[in-house]
Each structure stands twice: as C-alpha cells, then as structure tokens.
Motif scaffolding. Structure first.
Motif, short mmCIF file in Angstrom:
data_model
loop_
_atom_site.label_atom_id
_atom_site.label_comp_id
_atom_site.label_asym_id
_atom_site.label_seq_id
_atom_site.Cartn_x
_atom_site.Cartn_y
_atom_site.Cartn_z
N ARG A 297 -0.51 11.92 -7.82
CA ARG A 297 -1.35 10.74 -8.07
C ARG A 297 -0.43 9.54 -7.94
O ARG A 297 0.41 9.30 -8.81
CB ARG A 297 -2.00 10.83 -9.45
N TRP A 298 -0.57 8.81 -6.83
CA TRP A 298 0.37 7.76 -6.48
C TRP A 298 -0.16 6.41 -6.95
O TRP A 298 -1.27 6.00 -6.59
CB TRP A 298 0.58 7.73 -4.96
N LEU A 299 0.63 5.74 -7.75
CA LEU A 299 0.27 4.40 -8.20
C LEU A 299 0.77 3.38 -7.20
O LEU A 299 1.95 3.38 -6.84
CB LEU A 299 0.89 4.12 -9.57
N VAL A 300 -0.13 2.52 -6.73
CA VAL A 300 0.26 1.46 -5.79
C VAL A 300 0.97 0.36 -6.59
O VAL A 300 0.38 -0.29 -7.45
CB VAL A 300 -0.97 0.88 -5.06
N LEU A 301 2.24 0.15 -6.30
CA LEU A 301 3.07 -0.80 -7.03
C LEU A 301 3.02 -2.20 -6.43
O LEU A 301 3.06 -3.20 -7.15
CB LEU A 301 4.52 -0.32 -7.08
N ALA A 302 2.96 -2.28 -5.11
CA ALA A 302 2.96 -3.59 -4.46
C ALA A 302 2.47 -3.43 -3.03
O ALA A 302 2.64 -2.38 -2.41
CB ALA A 302 4.34 -4.22 -4.47
N GLN A 303 1.86 -4.48 -2.53
CA GLN A 303 1.49 -4.56 -1.11
C GLN A 303 1.90 -5.94 -0.62
O GLN A 303 1.50 -6.95 -1.16
CB GLN A 303 -0.01 -4.36 -0.91
N GLN A 304 2.74 -5.97 0.42
CA GLN A 304 3.27 -7.22 0.94
C GLN A 304 3.07 -7.28 2.45
O GLN A 304 3.43 -6.34 3.17
CB GLN A 304 4.77 -7.35 0.63
N ASP A 305 2.46 -8.36 2.94
CA ASP A 305 2.31 -8.59 4.37
C ASP A 305 3.28 -9.68 4.80
O ASP A 305 3.44 -10.69 4.11
CB ASP A 305 0.88 -9.03 4.70
N LEU A 318 4.65 2.79 -3.45
CA LEU A 318 3.93 3.68 -4.35
C LEU A 318 4.92 4.48 -5.18
O LEU A 318 6.08 4.66 -4.78
CB LEU A 318 3.02 4.65 -3.57
N ARG A 319 4.44 4.99 -6.33
CA ARG A 319 5.27 5.89 -7.13
C ARG A 319 4.41 7.01 -7.67
O ARG A 319 3.30 6.79 -8.17
CB ARG A 319 5.93 5.16 -8.30
N GLY A 320 4.93 8.24 -7.58
CA GLY A 320 4.20 9.41 -8.04
C GLY A 320 4.13 9.48 -9.55
O GLY A 320 5.15 9.33 -10.23
N MET A 326 9.56 7.47 -5.49
CA MET A 326 9.17 6.24 -4.84
C MET A 326 8.79 6.52 -3.39
O MET A 326 9.31 7.45 -2.76
CB MET A 326 10.30 5.21 -4.88
N ALA A 327 7.89 5.70 -2.86
CA ALA A 327 7.46 5.86 -1.46
C ALA A 327 7.13 4.49 -0.89
O ALA A 327 6.73 3.58 -1.61
CB ALA A 327 6.23 6.77 -1.38
N LEU A 328 7.34 4.37 0.42
CA LEU A 328 7.03 3.13 1.14
C LEU A 328 6.22 3.47 2.37
O LEU A 328 6.67 4.24 3.23
CB LEU A 328 8.33 2.42 1.54
N HIS A 329 5.02 2.90 2.45
CA HIS A 329 4.17 3.07 3.64
C HIS A 329 4.21 1.78 4.46
O HIS A 329 3.97 0.70 3.94
CB HIS A 329 2.73 3.38 3.24
N LEU A 330 4.54 1.91 5.73
CA LEU A 330 4.61 0.77 6.64
C LEU A 330 3.47 0.87 7.65
O LEU A 330 3.16 1.94 8.18
CB LEU A 330 5.94 0.74 7.40
N SER A 331 2.84 -0.27 7.94
CA SER A 331 1.88 -0.33 9.03
C SER A 331 2.04 -1.68 9.73
O SER A 331 2.56 -2.63 9.15
CB SER A 331 0.44 -0.14 8.54
N LEU A 362 12.40 7.59 1.87
CA LEU A 362 11.56 6.62 1.18
C LEU A 362 10.26 6.37 1.95
O LEU A 362 9.18 6.39 1.37
CB LEU A 362 12.31 5.30 0.98
N ARG A 363 10.38 6.13 3.27
CA ARG A 363 9.19 5.85 4.06
C ARG A 363 8.32 7.10 4.16
O ARG A 363 8.84 8.22 4.29
CB ARG A 363 9.56 5.35 5.45
N VAL A 364 6.99 6.90 4.13
CA VAL A 364 6.06 8.02 4.16
C VAL A 364 4.94 7.77 5.15
O VAL A 364 4.64 6.63 5.52
CB VAL A 364 5.44 8.29 2.76
#
Length: 483
Positions: A297-305, A318-320, A326-331, A362-364
């Motif tokens: 269950r990943w908590l969204v910690l921040a979203q930055q554009d 995100l953090r589990g 910790m995890a970082l999703h890039l788009s 880190l990146r996912v």
C-alpha cells in the motif's frame, strides 16, 4: 460514490492542475452557480457546466487513474471544468448524499453520455498498469510488424560505440583542464585569475556547453547534463574550484565505469548505464527476469511537475506502508502528449511497483493496481541524523546520487536572515539541516513556516549534499510545496 466513501481534499484536487492559471480558473468556476447537473457514483464524478455558448459543457472524471473527459475545446489536461467539478465534489456535504454543495441532486448512476464513456474506457484491453489502453490502433487498422531483434541489437551496438567515443573525448577534455589548471596567474600584480585552458573560469561556460553538445551527439544525454553542471559551477561563488574539482572527479569516475562496464557487478553496471543516459522501457522492467516487483500500500508523498524544454517531467514519490521502501515514478509529457499518471499527495495506492535495476533502486514502473486509491495517513518519519545516514548509505551504492528521499518527523522550520540560510531543526534542537539553496527565496518557505507556526511538523523531501529540499508538509493534510 457512496456518502461514506472518502473524498479527495481540496489540496489533492488542486495538485492536478497543469498550471496556476488553471488552478485559479477551476477554483472560481467551482464557486459559481453554473452547474445545473452534478453527480458521483461508482468511482466517477460527472457534471454539466454552463459556458459562454448555448451548449453546456459535459465532463466526467474516472477517479481510479484518474482520467478526464470534457466536451470543451481546451487542450489543458485536466481542464478548468474538470478541476471545478472535482473541487465541488471535494467540498460536498456527506449528509446530502455526496452531492457537491449548491449543485442539483443526481442519481447514483451516471447519465447516458457519462456512462457510455466510462463503459468504453473500462471495456478496453488493460495495460500493465491496470488502466485501459488508450493509444492502440484503430479497429481494422493493420498491426505494426514486430521489431526485428537483430536490427535492434545492431542499433544498440552502434549507440554503445558512439557513447564510448564520446566518453573518451570527455576524458581528454577533463585531462586537458586539469593539466592546465582550474585557475591560472594573471598579469595584474601576480594575483590569481580564475581562468582555465581557454582563458575562462574553470574552462568557460561556452566551452562546457560545446562539450555537452558533443555528448548529445554521442547519444549520452546523462553525460551532457553533468557537463552543463560543470559550466554552471565555474566562478560561481566562494570555493568554486573545490566544487568544480569534486564534480570533475565524479564525472571521471562515471567515464571510467562506462569504459570498464563489463567488469562491474550487474547492479552497479545498471546504475552506470542509467547515469550515462541509457534508458530501459517500462514494459521491459515489468517483465524482466531479474525485476524486483513489490506489492504494498503505497502512500503518495509528493508529485512535482517541471518544464524541461518542450517536455514536462512529472516526479511522483511513494513509500510502502509495509516495506517502508521509497519509490520514484517518472513520466514525460509534451504539447500533444498528456502526462500518463496523476497521483495527488496523500493518496494510498494498493499496487505492484517494479523497480528499475540499479545499485540503489529507486525508480519504478507502475504495475497492477489492486484497488482504487484512497486518502492515506500522515507517514512516520525520522530525525535529522537518521536522514543524513540514509543519504550516506544510498551514496555508498550510487556515488553520483544528488539526494535521497526521506520523511522528517517533528522538525521545525527556522527562518534565516537576509541572506537566506533557512534550516529544518529537530524539535529537541540537537540537530539541523540547511534548506537546499534552490528552495530559498520562494514563497513556499514562508508557507512552510506558517503551517508550522513554530511547532514541529512532518515534512517530506530530498536530503542531499546541497541540504534538504522540502516537497510536502502534513498539517494534518498533505500540502505540496513548490521548489
């Protein structure tokens, strides 16, 4: 949406806005009386908004994604109408059946025009993220021929050869700079003049930009980015030669790592490839034989554009909840390519995340979602000393790492003087971290101080060699900060 289901907060809705203009327009529209019909149910919100024309605009939002559809001609994603609708929904009165305050009552089932879009979206084949695929070929269109593996292999070999040639050229550039010296002696009383081999400080910004362009030609964008950083460091303030020398050493280490990559352990070799600029497709990450996939269950910690030329880069941290990872999703998005994932801070997502290979993963890539996102709790955090230790451990595995994401708990923002120098201090006053200079002078610093009011707060951000870069603060709802 049943009256008992959690709705998004206003802050979560506003974090979806593509820019400040849309944020303001959506807020103004939400407060207007131009909504003859609104409703929510089944994981969706819909509404009708009167515009300047004779035909009102119809919009529907699927919350699991989220995904947006509006009949207006705006190219912004989401448009002000969708933002206004979500803001009204976020402010809805649960006692009124989840109806946005001031709107007209609607049944729990969407109207036909909204139901049709929702059904079409949900009936499409699902991609690896569990969301409907929207970019497939049209019905009856010929499918694209599968890629030729041998041709792909030859292209990859040619690119590696070009990068190798670029790395060798860069090594010669660094050697020339260090032989001639970062500074030389001028002709005014023997005083040092900060000029390098080409007569400019540290080699000169123009010279470094030229070298960066050569790295772009060599198809090594990661190297190009680091080279540009060298140009910005030259004559950039006190002790700039030491900082420039340290960055040159790291760049040299990266060059040597690539030239001897076959002798490196597989995780470190993957890190070197990434740092140079070689990318891995998300689909390959999800299906790779050595991929580490974590369900939590990943908590969204921040979203930055952030705008990077013609592209917009979205970083979602995100953090589990169970694993603490910790995890970082890039788009990446462009003028005609909307960003594919929107996860406002504070949401809790039950999903599979596949980690990209590396010495310090880190990146996912986002995998299957097992349930719709819901509001999450304030995350547990650590103190200043533990945050520095976390960055140190990450740096041990990846020496080119600028920062590591951490959650600080019970810290107090300490305003600096006229020259800046803000700090985040533990509540007991035993330890403190300087705020990253890139964040100084921003109104978000005073926003952070105002939220704190001199009391301890929980802050998420990146801890690195420049200091701490705050991204989100909880009070108790997450408030995104703009670095």
């Amino acid at each position: 949406m049943s009256p008992h289901e959690e709705r998004w907060t206003t802050e979560q809705v506003l974090s979806l806005a593509p820019d400040e203009v849309s944020r303001a327009a959506g807020g103004k529209l939400a407060r207007s009386g131009r909504w003859p019909e609104t409703g929510a149910g089944g994981g969706a919100v819909w509404g009708v908004c009167e515009g300047s024309g004779s035909t009102p605009y119809r919009m529907v939002v699927e919350l699991n994604g989220p995904a947006f559809r509006c009949s207006c001609p705006s190219r912004k994603f989401p448009c002000k109408h969708a933002l206004g609708l979500l803001l009204r929904w976020a402010a809805a009165d649960p006692e009124e059946g989840g109806r946005p305050t001031g709107g007209t009552a609607a049944s729990g089932a969407p109207p036909p025009w909204a139901a049709e879009w929702l059904a079409a979206r949900r009936e499409r084949p699902e991609g690896p993220t569990g969301e409907a695929v929207t970019g497939g070929p049209a019905a009856g269109a010929p499918s694209r021929a599968p890629a030729d593996p041998e041709a792909a292999r030859r292209r990859a070999e040619r690119r590696l050869q070009r990068i190798g040639a670029g790395v060798t050229e860069l090594e010669q550039r660094l050697e020339d700079l260090l032989h001639s010296g970062l500074t030389t002696t001028g002709h005014t009383g023997g005083a040092p003049s900060p000029t390098g081999a080409d007569g400019a400080a540290g080699g000169g910004r123009d010279s470094w930009n030229e070298t960066a362009a050569r790295m772009v030609d060599a198809q090594a964008p990661g190297l190009a980015s680091r080279v540009r950083e060298l140009g910005s460091l030259a004559a950039s303030g006190a002790d700039w030669p030491s900082r420039l020398l340290a960055e040159c050493a790291l760049l040299h280490l990266l060059d040597q790592g690539f030239l001897g990559i076959e002798r490196l352990p597989a995780p470190l070799a993957a890190t070197v490839r990434t740092r140079v600029g070689l990318t891995t497709e998300a689909a390959e990450v999800r299906s790779g034989p050595d991929t580490v996939t974590v369900r939590d269950r990943w908590l969204v910690l921040a979203q930055q554009d952030a705008e990077e030329g013609a592209l917009t880069t979205r970083r979602i941290f995100l953090r589990g909840e169970r694993t603490g990872r910790m995890a970082l999703h890039l788009s990446f998005g462009g003028a005609h390519r909307p960003l594919d994932v929107t996860l406002p801070p504070g949401l809790l997502l039950d999903a599979d995340l596949a980690y990209y290979p590396g010495a310090r993963p880190l990146r996912v890539a986002l995998g299957e979602r097992h349930s719709p996102a819901a509001p999450g709790p304030i995350p547990p955090g650590c103190g200043i000393d533990a945050a520095l230790a976390a960055y140190g451990h990450a740096l041990r595995d990846d020496p080119w790492l600028d920062a590591w994401p951490v959650v600080l708990t019970d810290v107090v923002p300490i305003p600096g003087g006229a020259g800046g120098d803000w700090q985040l201090a533990d509540a007991d006053g035993e330890s403190a971290l300087p705020v990253d200079p890139r964040f100084l002078g921003r109104t978000a610093l005073w926003q952070l101080a105002a939220i704190s009011g001199g009391e301890p707060v929980t802050v998420f951000g990146e801890c690195g060699h420049r200091g701490f870069l705050p991204l989100t603060v909880w009070d108790p709802a997450p408030v995104p900060l703009s670095p």
